[in-house]
Every structure is written in C-alpha cells, then in structure tokens.
Scaffold this active site. Structure first.
Site, PDB file in Angstrom:
ATOM      1  N   LEU A 500       0.830  -1.211   0.000  1.00  0.00           N
ATOM      2  CA  LEU A 500       0.000   0.000   0.000  1.00  0.00           C
ATOM      3  C   LEU A 500       0.857   1.252   0.000  1.00  0.00           C
ATOM      4  O   LEU A 500       0.433   2.309  -0.431  1.00  0.00           O
ATOM      5  CB  LEU A 500      -0.892   0.022   1.246  1.00  0.00           C
ATOM      6  CG  LEU A 500      -2.023  -1.005   1.322  1.00  0.00           C
ATOM      7  CD1 LEU A 500      -2.641  -0.986   2.707  1.00  0.00           C
ATOM      8  CD2 LEU A 500      -3.078  -0.701   0.269  1.00  0.00           C
ATOM      9  N   GLY A 503       5.597   3.720   5.109  1.00  0.00           N
ATOM     10  CA  GLY A 503       5.424   4.660   6.209  1.00  0.00           C
ATOM     11  C   GLY A 503       6.780   4.975   6.808  1.00  0.00           C
ATOM     12  O   GLY A 503       7.799   4.446   6.369  1.00  0.00           O
ATOM     13  N   GLY A 504       6.783   5.850   7.797  1.00  0.00           N
ATOM     14  CA  GLY A 504       8.017   6.140   8.494  1.00  0.00           C
ATOM     15  C   GLY A 504       8.569   4.879   9.131  1.00  0.00           C
ATOM     16  O   GLY A 504       9.767   4.738   9.369  1.00  0.00           O
ATOM     17  N   VAL A 508       4.090  -0.944   4.120  1.00  0.00           N
ATOM     18  CA  VAL A 508       2.714  -1.222   4.544  1.00  0.00           C
ATOM     19  C   VAL A 508       2.032  -2.076   3.481  1.00  0.00           C
ATOM     20  O   VAL A 508       2.017  -1.717   2.305  1.00  0.00           O
ATOM     21  CB  VAL A 508       1.909   0.085   4.729  1.00  0.00           C
ATOM     22  CG1 VAL A 508       0.539  -0.219   5.313  1.00  0.00           C
ATOM     23  CG2 VAL A 508       2.665   1.066   5.613  1.00  0.00           C
ATOM     24  N   ASP A 619       3.879  13.682  13.550  1.00  0.00           N
ATOM     25  CA  ASP A 619       3.968  13.589  12.101  1.00  0.00           C
ATOM     26  C   ASP A 619       2.579  13.695  11.471  1.00  0.00           C
ATOM     27  O   ASP A 619       2.197  12.890  10.634  1.00  0.00           O
ATOM     28  CB  ASP A 619       4.664  12.272  11.714  1.00  0.00           C
ATOM     29  CG  ASP A 619       5.290  12.343  10.331  1.00  0.00           C
ATOM     30  OD1 ASP A 619       5.316  13.455   9.751  1.00  0.00           O
ATOM     31  OD2 ASP A 619       5.742  11.302   9.828  1.00  0.00           O
TER      32      ASP A 619
END
Ligand code: NAG
Ligand code: NAG
Ligand code: NAG
Ligand code: NAG
Ligand code: NAG
Ligand code: NAG
Length: 762
Positions: A500, A503-504, A508, A619
């Site tokens: 998907l 992310g940090g 994902v 964030d």
C-alpha cells in the site's frame, strides 16, 4: 486449504469416557426465564432506558431503602463523552453504612454493580473509598472506583457477581472506608437477576489443576466474573450465545509450525484466590467432523489441565457446543500474577490435523474461605516516569526499562478484571451448523461492534469484529498477537502486489485475516534485537489501549523472528492526500473536506487529552490522515509517537523527527516537542486541504515553494482566496472561508504559545 499431517487420514477412535467431565447446560439454560429481575438506577428518574434499550427503575422511594439511614441522591457533576446517561449520570451517595434490603426468591442471582466515579454532591471523587457486601460475602473492600477507572483507563465500571441467596432477602451494604477521613460510598446502578446454577458441574466436583484434590462449587460459593473473552453476554443470556461457538481461534494450517508453539493467552489475576476457568469449544470447520481429527492438550499455569481434548468426541457431532471447567489456584505472593492458558496439539494418537481450537473463555474468581472476593485496587503508575527524554524510537533501548515496565503493568493490569491477553480469537467465518441447543439465543448484533464501555464512546461503531471479546463493562483495549506465519498468510508472503505504501516505520501491505473476512493494513518494520522486542511489546500493550473513532486502531502485532509488525484496520479510501492533488480521483467537495478536518482534529485532540497519557503525534500530515469506507477521517501512524509531557514538564526534548514542510519551527529550533507542534502541522494540513497543493513544491517560484510561507504572505496582503483549490471557487461561504483561514493561520503561528489547542481548534 488445510495441510494434513504426514500420516494423512488415519483415524483412531478415542474412548468417549475420557470426556465425561464435560457438561452441556445449554439446553437447560436457553429455556430459563428469570423469576427475579430488578434493575435499579440509583437516584435516577422514575424510569429510564439505557442505550441497549433496557428499562431502569429508580430506587428513590423504593421499598428496598431503609428509611432511617441517611443517604443522598445526586447527579454526576461531569459527563465523560463515552459515559451513557443511564444509569451513570445519577448516583446514591452514602456518608455512612447503608443497606439495600431486596426481597428475592431463594436461588442463584447475578448481582451487577455500576460505578461512574465523577463528583457527586460536591464531594471529591477520590474520597469515594468503600466496601460492598452482599449477604455474607464481601464483594469489594477499600474499593476506589476513581483509582480503578484511572488505572485501567476506563470511564466507568460494571462488576458482575453470582451469589446464591438462601433466605428471602438479599442485603447489599455500602460501607465507607473507616481509614479515610472523608470517605463516602456511592453506586449508580444495581441489577439483580435470577440465574440457573450454571457453575456446578454434573457431579459437583472439579479437580484442581496440578493437584489431586478436588473442589466443589456449591450453594455456598460466590463468584465474580473477572474475564470474559469472546463471550458477549448480555442479559438474559446465561450460557455462551451461539455466536461464541461460531467463532474460534485455532493455530494455523502448518502442522510443523503448530507443533513448535503453544496457542497462549495470559490473564492477570489477583493472588490468593481460586479461579474457575471455563473453556468453550465447538468444531466449526467443515472438514472436522470425526473423532481424532483435531486433538490437543490444555495447559493452565503451565500444568496439564487436560490431555487429549477432542471436541468431536465430547460433543458427538461437529457444530455442537460444549464447555469444560477447570479450577486453578493462584497462590499467595505478589498482589497479582499471570495465569497462562495454553493449547498444544496432541500427537500420540496421530490425529489428522496437528491443531487446537478454542471458541471462548470465561474466568470466575471464587470467594476465599472468609467469603471474600475483593482484591486490591489496581496500581496507578507514577506519571512522570513515563516521560523519558532520552528515549528514542524505534530502538527502545535507552529508556529506564524498569520504570517503563512498572508503568505498563500499571496501565495494563487490573485488580478486578484479570485481563491482559496476548492471545486472541480469530473470528472465523464458519457457522455453527448444528448448534441448535443455543439457537434460540441470538446474540444481539450490537455486540459485534461494541468495544464495551470504556473511555472512548467513539470506539463503538468500529466495524471490526476483533473486539468482540470485550465483556460488558470490562473494556480491555486488547491487541492481538499474531504469529509470523499468520502474517505471512495474511500478506501472501509480503506480496509486493499488496504493497500500500511506505510509512516512516516501514512497508505497509494490505492483508486479510479471518479467512478473508477482515481487511487489514500490515506495517512491517525493521527487525529488532531481543531487548528491542521486549520494549516493543510493552509499547504495543499501551498503544493498543488507544482507541478512538478518529484514530486508526491498532488491532494486533507480531514479534516473532525479531520482526516488528503492526496490524491496523484497513482504510479503504486510503490517504487524504491522494484525494487532494496529483491524482486521478475526483476532487472532494468542500463540506466533505471540512468533515475530514474536524475528524482529524478530533483524533489529534484525543491523542493529546483523551488517552491516559498525552500522545504527541509528531507527524501529522495528509498522508497520515486516512479515510475509511464511509469517509471518516482517522489519524494514523502515531504508533511510534512521543508520549507527551505531563504535570511538571511542559515539553519533551527529542531528536527532531517529522516531515519537511509540516514541522513546527519552534520544535526545529529548540528541539522541544509539545502538543502545539501537532497543532502547527495540523494548520499546514488545513492549508493543504484548502489549496490542494503540496506543502513543498520546488517547481514553483521561490517565494511559493513553501505552502505555509506563501499562504501567510497571501493572507497578509488579502489574496488568500486566490490561492484556494480552483475546484472550490465559489463553493465556500465567505464566513466559512474567513473562519477557516483564521483558524489555520493561528495554528501556524511561529510560537507554540500563540497557537490554539486542538480543543480550541475544534
Ligand atoms: C441450593 O440452593 C437452592 C436455593 O436455595 C436450593 O433449591 C438447592 O436445593 C440448594 N442445593 C443444595 C445442593 O443445597
Ligand atoms: C480531591 O482529592 C485529591 C486527593 O485527596 C486531590 O488531589 C484533588 O485535588 C481533590 N480535588 C478537588 C477538586 O478538590
Ligand atoms: C486502600 O487502597 C489504597 C489505594 O487505593 C491503598 O493505598 C491502601 O493501602 C489500601 N488500604 C488497605 C487497608 O488496604
Ligand atoms: C506448551 O506449554 C506447556 C506448559 O507450559 C509446556 O510444558 C510446553 O513445553 C509448551 N510447548 C511449547 C512447544 O512451547
Ligand atoms: C510458565 O512458563 C513460562 C514460560 O515457560 C514462564 O515464563 C512462567 O514463569 C511460567 N509460569 C509459572 C507459573 O510457572
Ligand atoms: C465462600 O464463602 C462461604 C461463606 O462465607 C464459605 O462458607 C465457603 O466455604 C467459601 N468458599 C470457599 C471455597 O472458601
């Protein structure tokens, strides 16, 4: 789908006699009609209806009150948004010992007590320290509802007991603590409902696990339900409703993996008591219909509670529910201890599948020899210890481990509810085909959605069925622990086609659990060291308690093979950003954008104030605001955020982390993180939504590269309206635009103290 073991379809009948101890009360209980049903809203209106549609009567002027003893009725001074009005907003307050004498017919009764520790009659909520007795039993002692709810992060409590009443009256007494000078007692609701005797086994005795001795549960035994997993008991359901048996947890398809581990749950229990552990079983998989297809051992407290459990053998048929009771002793020692429940495949009879199954668990505390059921109040952790400025993530390695552990225990464990669970139930999509014993009792559908009665009302309505195990009143913000094998199945071995995004935290993936019934987002981080794994786990335990309608729920994690993997609700409309610009998707109407802003603001506000400890997101940006299938905005990726300052400290010093373009200038300058850093980022998000352009766009002329700098400039010279998304031109009412711009402008003030709080933004 399912692998067979290497012996294939060998079936060796096991003598049914092994399972004589199983009992089925289902038929009996399903037809039971309670003779006594008293539902009192203490100090409440003459009649009222709760959110479940149940009718409550007031105790004011009722025959249950003794006329000559002083008590007062009062409304709660404040109402937590998650607290239903009935029966929690009114209470009866007792400055001295007070007894309700309730005429009942003899026999076993459910006694439920409802507590919402607000301030009543101008009394200080923390002075509500008291004991409660019912007949000859002590239900609560030195009990502080305020401390209990605070330590468990609940808004209110329901305590459920089962007591056999010998005479014609049940006396329930509230006794303010003699030790605390200003102590008083209070109660919001009392419920007494007759019930069949569902605890005594057929011959009345139970063998104590790990000992030769037997134990009798009889008319003298009082029990407290301290844990109920996947057992959505609403009145008047006496035995697990059918749906409990339509769902189950099993080990997985790979026999080799299954042999190498135990399917394990951990419950925290008060020491010095006996516990009745009731396990519910029902074979629900189409391919398991015969004896010796699935056979397993049951362990409690690391001891064999029962070897060779074969559910078909006991039930006679697939789809027939059965349950089995075990009695365990939690020896004296530290105030609380862990009760482990483990299942492991039994192999000596060469069953077809090396697997185990469990549909539900209930744990009841048994009164001690003094007739006591009360345990200590759960311990409140010292708050400031949670703030460790040196702590950085995700290594978790520099913190004060001991303190952190103490805090996590304080947060997670419970003096009354035994409930921290590492294991969990996979809600299988199978149906209990022949469960006719219980078919008369459909589970009210609300249980499938309800998280129970915790701090956050908005958790209701989260459609995930993972939370079904939460019993009435005992909201445990549980988090499933997945095996790495399960994660691999869910993500098709981390199929890149399911990616998907990044992310940090790491990659994902989209995944499926419950045999495809539930879609999830699975974040795979970097592998950890052994110590990191431990810190990670304690972290997850805490974060799993954070649940809000506008916060993406963490539903599970995996820490096998030194992996860190987080499992979240899947958000079908993806990120907010992908609906704003550089996209093929249709533009969002203004009203919908506003709703998204409000939702995201609520989520941040909850993180700042609603959880037990302030959580600073660090964030906030449009890719961390996700949209579910109903376009509800949910804040995500706070999992590795900072726990914010409390009380004596006003900021957390930290290495600057966050996303360029959204970063609070004060935070960059001083490295001091406060909630106001999130407010700044939120202000940037507001402009991004309004202008539908990236926060940094180097393709633009220099003065326009930074969205914030540019809009601040435009606002100053009065041309901000020209910067808005062309699609929105003429579609925003002037007042609305003005208010929006003013709010966003305040959020991006240079100094934190000039920015509003999220509450003010809302
Ligand atoms: C238990 O109590 C109930 C109600 O008082 C009574 O009917 C029943 O006979 C008692 N059972 C035993 C074993 O004493
Ligand atoms: C209530 O009592 C607690 C502890 O005794 C104290 O910390 C708190 O300030 C009091 N609250 C009010 C509103 O007086
Ligand atoms: C009563 O509970 C409080 C905490 O709520 C604790 O500090 C105190 O020691 C307890 N007293 C007794 C006698 O158990
Ligand atoms: C499962 O739990 C039992 C009881 O604690 C233990 O004896 C056994 O070794 C465990 N098996 C595995 C594979 O962990
Ligand atoms: C049970 O076994 C686990 C792991 O083997 C261990 O950590 C735990 O202390 C044991 N518990 C008891 C009560 O012996
Ligand atoms: C439970 O309390 C009753 C009443 O005090 C007592 O007679 C009975 O022995 C207690 N049960 C146990 C298991 O100690």
């Amino acid at each position: 789908m399912r692998n067979t073991n290497k012996l294939g379809f060998v079936s060796i009948p096991i003598p049914i006699i092994l399972y004589l101890a199983f009992t089925i009360h289902a038929t009996l209980a399903a037809n039971y009609v309670p003779t006594v049903k008293i539902v009192l809203s203490c100090g409440g209106p003459p009649t009222s209806t709760d959110t479940d549609g149940r009718q409550w009567n007031t105790d004011i002027g009722s025959k249950y009150l003794s006329a000559n003893v002083k008590s007062i009725t009062s409304q709660a001074a404040t109402q937590d948004p998650s607290v239903p009005s009935v029966p929690y907003m009114s209470a009866r307050v007792f400055p001295s010992t007070f007894t309700y004498s309730i005429p009942v017919v003899a026999g076993r009764k459910f006694v439920r007590l409802y507590f919402y520790p607000a301030s009543y009659a101008s009394l200080n909520g923390s002075d509500g320290v008291f004991s409660v007795t019912a007949g000859s039993y002590t239900l609560l002692n030195n009990f502080s509802a305020a401390q209990t709810t605070e330590a468990l992060n609940f808004a209110f409590l329901v305590k459920e007991y089962s007591i056999n009443v010998e005479g014609a009256t049940l006396d329930i007494s509230f006794v303010p603590s003699a030790k605390a000078p200003r102590a008083y007692a209070f109660v919001n609701g009392i419920e007494i409902v007759s019930m069949p005797d569902i605890y005594g086994s057929t011959d009345g005795t139970l063998r104590i696990v790990g000992q030769g001795a037997s134990f009798t549960i009889d008319n003298t035994t009082a029990l407290e339900n301290v844990y109920r997993l996947n057992y959505p008991a609403s009145m008047p359901t006496y035995v697990a409703p059918r749906d409990v048996y339509a769902t189950a947890r099993s080990m997985g398809p790979d026999p080799n993996i299954n042999l190498a581990y135990n399917l394990t749950w951990i419950f925290t229990v008060d020491s010095g008591f006996s516990y009745l552990v009731r396990l519910h079983f029902c074979e629900i998989e189409a391919n398991i219909t015969r004896i010796n297809q699935r056979v397993f051992d049951v362990f409690l407290f690391n001891q064999t509670a029962e070897p060779r459990v074969d559910v078909i053998s006991k039930a006679g048929l697939a789809g027939i529910p059965v349950y089995k009771d075990y009695l365990v002793l939690a020896p004296d020692g530290s105030p609380q201890q862990d009760l482990s429940l483990a299942l492991h495949p039994y192999t000596s009879s060469h069953p077809m599948y090396y697997d185990a199954i469990l549909n539900g668990v209930e744990i009841f505390k048994v009164n001690d020899t003094n007739g006591n059921l009360a345990g200590p109040n759960p311990i409140l952790a010292p708050k400031q210890d949670l703030i460790d400025p040196t702590r950085t993530r995700p290594s978790f390695g520099h913190g004060k481990r001991k303190n952190q552990k103490a805090i996590i225990i304080g947060v997670v464990t419970s003096g009354i509810v035994l409930a921290f669970v590492i294991g969990f139930f996979v809600v299988a999509s199978y149906r209990c085909q022949h469960g006719k014993d219980l078919s008369a009792r459909e589970v009210p559908s609300r249980w499938h959605q309800e998280h129970g009665h915790g701090k956050d009302s908005s958790a209701r309505g989260v459609p995930s069925r993972w939370h079904q195990e939460q019993g009435r009143g005992f909201t445990k913000k549980l988090c499933q622990r997945f095996s790495f094998a399960e994660i691999k199945v869910a993500t098709k071995d981390f199929d890149e086609a399911l990616l998907l995004g990044f992310g940090g935290f790491g990659k994902v993936y989209k995944g499926e659990i419950n045999g495809g019934a539930t879609k999830v987002a699975i974040k795979r981080g970097n592998p950890l060291s052994d110590q990191g794994v431990h810190e990670f786990q304690t972290e997850i335990e805490m974060l799993s308690k954070v649940r809000h309608h506008h916060v993406v729920s963490l539903i599970g994690y995996c820490e096998d093979s030194c992996e860190i993997i987080l499992v979240y609700d899947y958000m079908s409309h993806g990120t907010l950003r992908e609906h704003l610009y550089n996209t093929q998707k249709p533009p969002l109407p203004w009203k919908q954008r506003l709703e998204i802003c409000i939702g995201a603001a609520r989520g941040l506000h909850y993180l700042h104030t609603g959880a037990k400890h302030t959580i600073i997101h660090r964030d906030a940006k449009t890719t961390n605001i996700l949209l579910d299938e109903k376009w509800v905005a949910k804040v995500s990726d706070f999992g590795l955020s900072k726990i914010g300052p409390t009380l004596d400290k006003t900021h957390v010093t930290t290495v600057v982390r966050g996303s360029y373009g959204y970063l609070d200038p004060e935070y960059i300058l001083l490295q001091q993180l406060t909630e106001k850093s999130d407010v700044y980022s939120f202000g940037v998000v507001l402009f991004e939504i309004l202008c539908a352009r990236p926060v940094m766009d180097t393709s633009l002329p220099e003065e326009q590269v930074s969205l914030v700098e540019w809009v601040v400039h435009c606002q100053k010279i009065g041309i901000l309206d020209q910067m808005t998304d062309p699609y929105l031109k003429g579609k925003i009412a002037p007042e609305c635009f003005k208010q929006y711009a003013v709010t966003a402008m305040k959020c991006v003030a240079d100094q934190g103290r000039d920015r509003p709080s999220m509450a003010e933004v809302l």
